[in-house]
Write a protein that holds these residues in place. Structure first.
Motif: not given
Lengths: 165, 159
Positions: A109-114
């Motif tokens: 998911s591109t949400t919550g990436t670092t």
């Protein structure tokens, strides 16, 4: 009677003196057997059509961002080394590509990436918290004002290795 | 009767003197575990060796005693490491043991850890013993942590 008591005592003492004592310490041999890392290039970083003299950016979260997926041993640290091209080529023609935006996530998911601070050829560490990693690659191309028409390509390489931690 | 008693006392004194001499030679000696022999991450089917000189991975113990102390070093070496419901072979070569007067293995003297070895503290009051080895995970070796105890017995032989 007295003499034999002394003699026995003396022999007993002599016997004690002859004994050598051992001391011991224990260390361990340790190892962790792990699964091999797998790296899969899931999707290319695709800029689509670009226009002469107009920069184009693909964000890491765009549908056409570049994607890698990795699997590895749970909770282990992994060193990822990217080879990031500085140009795309089309025959003898080149087009600059720069300003990469690389992100990593434990889930697809591109949400919550670092965000990863990536330098081509220099390892950057991450962690297989859940045994998987997903890498998203954005970037920018800079077509020249007289950029020749054509299909431009380059190769982005991701190599991964356990750090042992 | 007096003469016999006196003779017996003389023997006793001689033996006590002898004991005193030996006791003086039996200097105090301390053994400390410093570091495990660590193979780190291994892949199934891929053997891995740790050299005794690899400071970050070799097994290490330290012996401390007065200068001139002689002692014997004996390793009890395991043949397998135990893991999740199974074992993994572990072997030691004839040069996997090393001893140095400091914690730096650069100057270490190698020896066979499978045989008891005698050492003397000549230049320092400490000696570090290093141990390497080889782990051989099988193809299909289950993932997980593996461990085995290595016992080092030091026998003080005196000055």
């Amino acid at each position: 009677m007295t003499s034999s008591r002394h003699l026995v005592a003396a022999l007993a003492l002599f016997g004690a003196a002859g004994a050598v004592q051992g001391q011991s310490a224990t260390i361990a041999a340790t190892a962790t057997v792990v699964t091999p890392i797998t790296v899969t290039g899931s999707a290319p970083l695709a800029f689509g059509n670009v226009f002469q003299g107009v920069n184009k950016t693909i964000a890491f979260s765009d549908a056409t961002s570049g994607r890698f997926s990795l699997t590895g041993y749970l909770n282990s640290q992994v060193a990822m080394t990217f080879t990031l091209p500085t140009t795309l080529t089309s025959g003898a023609n080149t087009m600059p590509i720069n300003t990469y935006d690389v992100r990593v996530n434990g889930t697809n998911s591109t949400t919550g990436t670092t965000a990863l601070t990536v330098t081509s050829g220099t390892p950057v560490n991450s962690n297989f918290v859940a045994g998987t990693l997903f890498v998203f690659v954005g970037g920018r191309v800079q077509p020249a004002a007289a950029q020749a028409q054509g299909t431009y390509t380059a190769t982005i390489v991701l190599a991964a290795a356990y750090t042992g931690l | 009767m007096y003469r016999v008693t006196a003779f017996a006392r003389l023997i006793t004194c001689c033996c006590v003197l002898s004991l005193a001499t030996v006791a003086q030679g039996q200097t105090s000696l301390t053994v400390r575990p410093i570091q495990n022999l660590s193979f780190g991450f291994l892949l199934p089917g891929v053997p891995s060796s740790v050299d005794a000189a690899t400071v970050t991975r070799s097994g290490q113990i330290q012996v401390e005693a007065p200068l001139g102390t002689n002692f014997q070093v004996r390793y009890t070496l395991p043949t397998v490491m135990n893991g999740p419901g199974t074992t993994m072979p572990l072997t030691f070569g004839t040069t996997d043991g090393g001893a140095a007067p400091t914690a730096n293995p650069a100057s270490m003297q190698r020896f066979n850890p499978a045989t008891a070895t005698r050492w003397q503290l000549v230049t320092t009051t400490r000696a570090t013993f290093f141990l390497g080895g080889r782990a051989a995970p099988r193809v299909g070796q289950p993932v997980g942590g593996y461990t085995a105890p290595i016992i080092v017995t030091i026998t003080n032989l005196g000055v």
